[in-house]
Scaffold this active site. Structure first.
Site, PDB file in Angstrom:
ATOM      1  N   THR A  27     -10.443  -1.072 -49.062  1.00 41.47           N
ATOM      2  CA  THR A  27     -10.839   0.118 -48.279  1.00 41.47           C
ATOM      3  C   THR A  27      -9.953   1.310 -48.635  1.00 41.47           C
ATOM      4  OG1 THR A  27      -9.454  -0.631 -46.433  1.00 41.47           O
ATOM      5  CG2 THR A  27     -11.828  -1.125 -46.314  1.00 41.47           C
ATOM      6  N   ARG A  35     -17.360  -5.229 -41.850  1.00 42.17           N
ATOM      7  CA  ARG A  35     -17.462  -5.455 -40.397  1.00 42.17           C
ATOM      8  C   ARG A  35     -16.535  -4.563 -39.579  1.00 42.17           C
ATOM      9  NH1 ARG A  35     -18.251  -9.659 -43.413  1.00 42.17           N
ATOM     10  NH2 ARG A  35     -20.312 -10.635 -43.274  1.00 42.17           N
ATOM     11  N   HIS A 118     -17.830 -14.327 -54.778  1.00 44.36           N
ATOM     12  CA  HIS A 118     -19.116 -13.726 -54.432  1.00 44.36           C
ATOM     13  C   HIS A 118     -19.707 -12.921 -55.578  1.00 44.36           C
ATOM     14  CE1 HIS A 118     -18.055 -14.076 -49.867  1.00 44.36           C
ATOM     15  NE2 HIS A 118     -18.305 -15.236 -50.443  1.00 44.36           N
ATOM     16  N   CYS A 126     -30.315 -12.876 -63.583  1.00 47.24           N
ATOM     17  CA  CYS A 126     -31.722 -13.203 -63.287  1.00 47.24           C
ATOM     18  C   CYS A 126     -31.762 -14.493 -62.464  1.00 47.24           C
ATOM     19  CB  CYS A 126     -32.504 -13.414 -64.586  1.00 47.24           C
ATOM     20  SG  CYS A 126     -34.207 -13.937 -64.290  1.00 47.24           S
ATOM     21  N   CYS A 129     -34.239 -17.300 -64.338  1.00 46.38           N
ATOM     22  CA  CYS A 129     -33.974 -18.110 -65.547  1.00 46.38           C
ATOM     23  C   CYS A 129     -32.481 -18.249 -65.824  1.00 46.38           C
ATOM     24  CB  CYS A 129     -34.665 -17.481 -66.768  1.00 46.38           C
ATOM     25  SG  CYS A 129     -33.846 -16.004 -67.371  1.00 46.38           S
ATOM     26  N   SER A 191      -9.422  -9.725 -44.795  1.00 44.85           N
ATOM     27  CA  SER A 191     -10.708 -10.402 -44.566  1.00 44.85           C
ATOM     28  C   SER A 191     -10.847 -10.723 -43.079  1.00 44.85           C
ATOM     29  CB  SER A 191     -10.806 -11.697 -45.379  1.00 44.85           C
ATOM     30  OG  SER A 191     -12.070 -12.327 -45.104  1.00 44.85           O
ATOM     31  N   SER A 192     -12.080 -10.556 -42.565  1.00 34.11           N
ATOM     32  CA  SER A 192     -12.328 -10.922 -41.152  1.00 34.11           C
ATOM     33  C   SER A 192     -12.497 -12.433 -41.025  1.00 34.11           C
ATOM     34  CB  SER A 192     -13.589 -10.204 -40.653  1.00 34.11           C
ATOM     35  OG  SER A 192     -14.728 -10.663 -41.406  1.00 34.11           O
TER      36      SER A 192
HETATM   37  N1  APR Z   1      -5.654  -3.125 -44.585  1.00 36.22           N
HETATM   38  C1  APR Z   1      -5.730  -4.319 -43.932  1.00 36.22           C
HETATM   39  N2  APR Z   1      -6.879  -4.800 -43.390  1.00 36.22           N
HETATM   40  C2  APR Z   1      -7.987  -4.027 -43.519  1.00 36.22           C
HETATM   41  C3  APR Z   1      -7.980  -2.770 -44.173  1.00 36.22           C
HETATM   42  C4  APR Z   1      -6.749  -2.330 -44.720  1.00 36.22           C
HETATM   43  N3  APR Z   1      -6.646  -1.144 -45.362  1.00 36.22           N
HETATM   44  N4  APR Z   1      -9.250  -2.250 -44.129  1.00 36.22           N
HETATM   45  C5  APR Z   1     -10.013  -3.154 -43.458  1.00 36.22           C
HETATM   46  N5  APR Z   1      -9.263  -4.206 -43.091  1.00 36.22           N
HETATM   47  C6  APR Z   1      -9.708  -5.441 -42.416  1.00 36.22           C
HETATM   48  C7  APR Z   1     -10.777  -5.237 -41.362  1.00 36.22           C
HETATM   49  O1  APR Z   1     -10.197  -5.042 -40.093  1.00 36.22           O
HETATM   50  C8  APR Z   1     -11.542  -6.575 -41.412  1.00 36.22           C
HETATM   51  O2  APR Z   1     -10.966  -7.508 -40.526  1.00 36.22           O
HETATM   52  O3  APR Z   1     -10.320  -6.233 -43.417  1.00 36.22           O
HETATM   53  C9  APR Z   1     -11.336  -7.060 -42.842  1.00 36.22           C
HETATM   54  C10 APR Z   1     -12.587  -6.934 -43.680  1.00 36.22           C
HETATM   55  O4  APR Z   1     -13.529  -7.849 -43.147  1.00 36.22           O
HETATM   56  P1  APR Z   1     -15.063  -7.764 -43.617  1.00 36.22           P
HETATM   57  O5  APR Z   1     -15.510  -6.352 -43.560  1.00 36.22           O
HETATM   58  O6  APR Z   1     -15.811  -8.805 -42.830  1.00 36.22           O
HETATM   59  O7  APR Z   1     -15.010  -8.164 -45.151  1.00 36.22           O
HETATM   60  P2  APR Z   1     -14.884  -9.623 -45.766  1.00 36.22           P
HETATM   61  O8  APR Z   1     -14.062 -10.523 -44.887  1.00 36.22           O
HETATM   62  O9  APR Z   1     -14.436  -9.472 -47.162  1.00 36.22           O
HETATM   63  O10 APR Z   1     -16.412 -10.134 -45.751  1.00 36.22           O
HETATM   64  C11 APR Z   1     -16.696 -11.351 -46.387  1.00 36.22           C
HETATM   65  O11 APR Z   1     -19.051 -10.890 -46.070  1.00 36.22           O
HETATM   66  O12 APR Z   1     -20.906  -9.513 -46.148  1.00 36.22           O
HETATM   67  C12 APR Z   1     -20.189 -10.485 -46.821  1.00 36.22           C
HETATM   68  O13 APR Z   1     -20.291 -10.756 -49.161  1.00 36.22           O
HETATM   69  C13 APR Z   1     -19.695  -9.981 -48.162  1.00 36.22           C
HETATM   70  O14 APR Z   1     -17.723 -10.726 -49.365  1.00 36.22           O
HETATM   71  C14 APR Z   1     -18.188 -10.233 -48.119  1.00 36.22           C
HETATM   72  C15 APR Z   1     -18.060 -11.269 -47.012  1.00 36.22           C
HETATM   73 ZN    ZN Z   2     -34.906 -14.254 -66.471  1.00 34.20          ZN
END
Ligand code: APR
Ligand code: ZN
Length: 253
Positions: A27, A35, A118, A126, A129, A191-192
């Site tokens: 971010t 999220r 991911h 594709c 195929c 990651s959430s």
């Molecule tokens: N520093 C620390 N934490 C952060 C920052 C930052 N600068 N910016 C955002 N966050 C936190 C948010 O508070 C949230 O808890 O990072 C987390 C991001 O969570 P998601 O938006 O759910 O992303 P992610 O966990 O990667 O999602 C997993 O979901 O939709 C699918 O394929 C998509 O790979 C993705 C998967």
């Molecule tokens: Zn193909």
């Protein structure tokens, strides 16, 4: 502060740590996560743009969504969090990055061993195929207002990302699981931890007796199993953590 010191202690003694990252690590490179209140899913229903069904039945919406993501990615650069993880690999504390991200910013920052659970936005794929090719097959078709088609079978292609309703690459996932079991530290960053099976990796590590550190700017469902939780922005916390771990390691020599 206690958690920062204990996290630095774990990191200083790590020789094959694994960093497990989500959209929150990117971010601060200008790429929205999913999220957070300002995340991608706040404005778009993932069922309409990020599922295999959407790819097949609503191609205009699907490609418009990925065209926007590709355009954002073209202007994104690694941030201090990505560089700190690359430095931790170079100094031997982190052996591998396992990422849910498709932006390639870990590799751009210099991380050598990166598992992309991911998929990625560098390639086109594709689903019919199995053909894989450069993402320009998608971007050039969209620029002509065409729908991108497979060079092998002629069916429609998508960016080589794992959509909802698709299995993630099992070899990549098993490699990530094995790395988490064999690690001496798992550091979860931005990651959430809400999308499985990737979100199970901290449990896999913890059950194998591997200490888990979570760096995130909001609580996650797995904070209780962590040995240290650092609340805040990865771009600030990771460079600080890496610097403290390095001082600790040098002073223990
Ligand atoms: N520093 C620390 N934490 C952060 C920052 C930052 N600068 N910016 C955002 N966050 C936190 C948010 O508070 C949230 O808890 O990072 C987390 C991001 O969570 P998601 O938006 O759910 O992303 P992610 O966990 O990667 O999602 C997993 O979901 O939709 C699918 O394929 C998509 O790979 C993705 C998967
Ligand atoms: Zn193909």
């Amino acid at each position: 502060m206690r958690d920062l010191e204990s996290a630095a202690e774990f990191l200083a003694s790590a020789r094959h740590g694994v960093a497990f990252t989500g959209a929150g690590v990117s971010t601060e490179s200008g790429l929205p996560d999913f999220r957070s209140p300002s995340g991608l899913w706040a404005g778009v229903d993932p069922l309409e743009v990020a599922t295999l069904t959407a790819f097949r039945r609503a191609p205009e919406k699907f490609y418009a969504f990925y065209r926007t993501r590709l355009a954002m990615l073209a202007k994104a650069w690694p941030n201090p969090a990505h560089h700190a993880l690359a430095d931790l690999e170079a100094n031997g504390m982190v052996a591998m990055v396992v990422t849910q991200n498709i932006d390639g910013l870990h590799q751009a920052a210099g991380s050598q061993r990166v598992i992309e659970l991911h998929g990625n936005l560098r390639e086109a794929a594709c689903p019919d195929c199995g053909w894989i090719g450069p993402i320009t097959v998608v971007t050039e078709a969209l620029a002509r207002a065409d729908l991108p088609s497979c060079e092998r079978c002629g069916r429609r292609v998508k960016p080589n990302v794992v959509l909802f309703e698709e299995l993630l690459p099992l070899d990549a996932y098993h490699q990530a699981e094995d790395a988490c079991r064999a690690a001496d530290l798992l550091m979860v960053v931005g990651s959430s931890l809400q999308v499985t099976p990737a979100a199970w990796l901290p449990v896999v590590a913890q059950r194998a007796g591997v200490p888990v550190i979570i760096v995130n700017d909001e609580p996650t469902p797995f904070d209780d199993l962590a040995s240290a939780v650092l609340r805040g922005r990865a771009g600030d916390l990771l460079p600080t953590l890496a610097a403290r771990a390095l001082v600790r390691r040098e002073s223990s020599r």
